[in-house]
Enzyme design. Structure first.
Site, PDB file in Angstrom:
ATOM      1  N   GLU A 147     -10.747 -28.404  14.845  1.00 37.34           N
ATOM      2  CA  GLU A 147     -10.702 -27.948  13.454  1.00 37.34           C
ATOM      3  C   GLU A 147      -9.662 -28.756  12.669  1.00 37.34           C
ATOM      4  O   GLU A 147      -8.614 -28.266  12.281  1.00 37.34           O
ATOM      5  CB  GLU A 147     -10.373 -26.453  13.425  1.00 37.34           C
ATOM      6  CG  GLU A 147     -10.316 -25.825  12.062  1.00 37.34           C
ATOM      7  CD  GLU A 147     -11.663 -25.564  11.423  1.00 37.34           C
ATOM      8  OE1 GLU A 147     -12.683 -26.086  11.916  1.00 37.34           O
ATOM      9  OE2 GLU A 147     -11.689 -24.824  10.436  1.00 37.34           O
TER      10      GLU A 147
ATOM     11  N   GLU B   7      -9.473 -14.896  12.713  1.00 31.19           N
ATOM     12  CA  GLU B   7      -8.611 -16.072  12.588  1.00 31.19           C
ATOM     13  C   GLU B   7      -7.468 -15.826  11.612  1.00 31.19           C
ATOM     14  O   GLU B   7      -7.673 -15.775  10.401  1.00 31.19           O
ATOM     15  CB  GLU B   7      -9.414 -17.285  12.124  1.00 31.19           C
ATOM     16  CG  GLU B   7      -8.562 -18.540  12.057  1.00 31.19           C
ATOM     17  CD  GLU B   7      -9.355 -19.771  11.671  1.00 31.19           C
ATOM     18  OE1 GLU B   7      -8.823 -20.890  11.855  1.00 31.19           O
ATOM     19  OE2 GLU B   7     -10.495 -19.647  11.183  1.00 31.19           O
TER      20      GLU B   7
END
Length: 312
Positions: A284, A189
């Site tokens: 998220e 990420e």
């Protein structure tokens, strides 16, 4: 006013009120219960996290999962899964299996993982990372996880970027060898939270994944972070598409649900769907509004952006 005009206007107003009354009632009902379409799964698999529906589903994550299932959600993610008790991990996995839901990412994390920088090339950091990868396999079994987030850590200012990149690739290759045995995929990420982090852009992550060359090392394309770091989300997504295994959602600015910022998530979701992706879309982000009303508004926002016409 002449009598015939008065009667005419009165009749029109009265008829309008009779026609609009049922519509008003429907709108009011929709505002009070924007999850009326719930029970119907979304077109994409949006995965919420612990606490997102705590006011509606209860404090216990398992209760939230059951409640969210009734609203049409079919996935979860849980960054802190490795920190949960074994009994909790197992219970969450069993609940998901019973409901036919999908477990999204958890973080391969040994505590303060951003500072454990694989970019340094230090053996102590690499060994720690590999040990966490081994431990993650047991966690994944309990909760039926197929993906786990990895952040390589901080940028190492004393080393050239090419040398740092080589160190990261070496560590990820070794980690992938561990994860491949169970089919667990680490998703790298790139983040925007801190300028000191090594991994920042989708093209940088793409190059690392190609160099690692493993089915267990792919990209987590968090659209909030990518909007902040590089913009041009759809075009950049397409450039690295072959290495993307997982998406996360968050509007910018604010990192709240879609429709609260500048990003056109309805178009983005349609694009992702039309390209054939049917995996997890991790939620998220935070809730823009507090309490139950905020949770219902969040669900309504997802219903709105999920209402795209595929292939059109």
């Amino acid at each position: 006013m002449e009598r015939r005009n008065f009667l005419k206007n009165g009749f029109v107003a009265g008829a309008a009120s009779l026609v609009s009354a049922p519509l008003f009632a429907r709108n009011t009902a929709a505002q009070q219960n924007p999850t009326a379409a719930a029970g119907q799964p979304f077109q994409l698999n949006y995965a919420f996290h612990d606490g997102m529906f705590k006011n509606s589903g209860g404090a216990d994550f398992v209760d939230q999962i059951k409640w969210a299932y009734d609203q049409g959600f079919r996935g979860i993610e849980d960054n802190g899964m490795m920190g949960r008790a074994v009994e909790q991990q197992t219970k969450i996995g069993e609940t998901l299996a019973k409901l036919g839901m999908t477990m999204g990412v958890f973080v391969i994390d040994g505590g303060d993982n951003w500072k454990v920088s694989l970019a340094t090339g230090k053996k102590e950091f690499q060994d720690r990372f590999l040990d966490i990868c081994r431990k993650s396999l047991e966690v994944a079994k309990r909760c039926n996880a197929k993906w786990a987030t990895v952040v390589p850590g901080y940028f190492e200012r004393k080393l050239p970027i090419g040398v740092q990149t080589g160190h990261v690739i070496d560590a990820l290759r070794r980690g992938s060898e561990i994860l491949e045995k169970q089919g667990l995929v680490m998703v790298l990420e790139p983040l925007s939270d801190n300028p000191d982090l090594f991994l920042r852009t989708s093209d940088q992550t793409y190059g690392i994944c190609r160099a690692v060359n493993s089915p267990s090392c792919k990209i987590l394309f968090d659209m909030y972070h990518m909007q902040r770091n590089e913009g041009n989300v759809i075009a950049n997504m397409d450039l690295v598409w072959d290495e993307i295994a997982y998406f996360q959602v968050g509007d910018n600015p604010g990192r709240k649900e879609p429709t609260t910022g500048e990003m056109n998530y309805k178009n983005i979701f349609k694009h992702i769907y039309d390209k054939g992706y049917r995996g997890i879309m991790g939620m998220e982000h935070g809730n823009a509004r507090p309490g139950k009303d905020g949770e219902l508004a969040l669900i309504q926002a997802y219903r709105e952006v999920d209402a795209f016409k595929a292939g059109v």
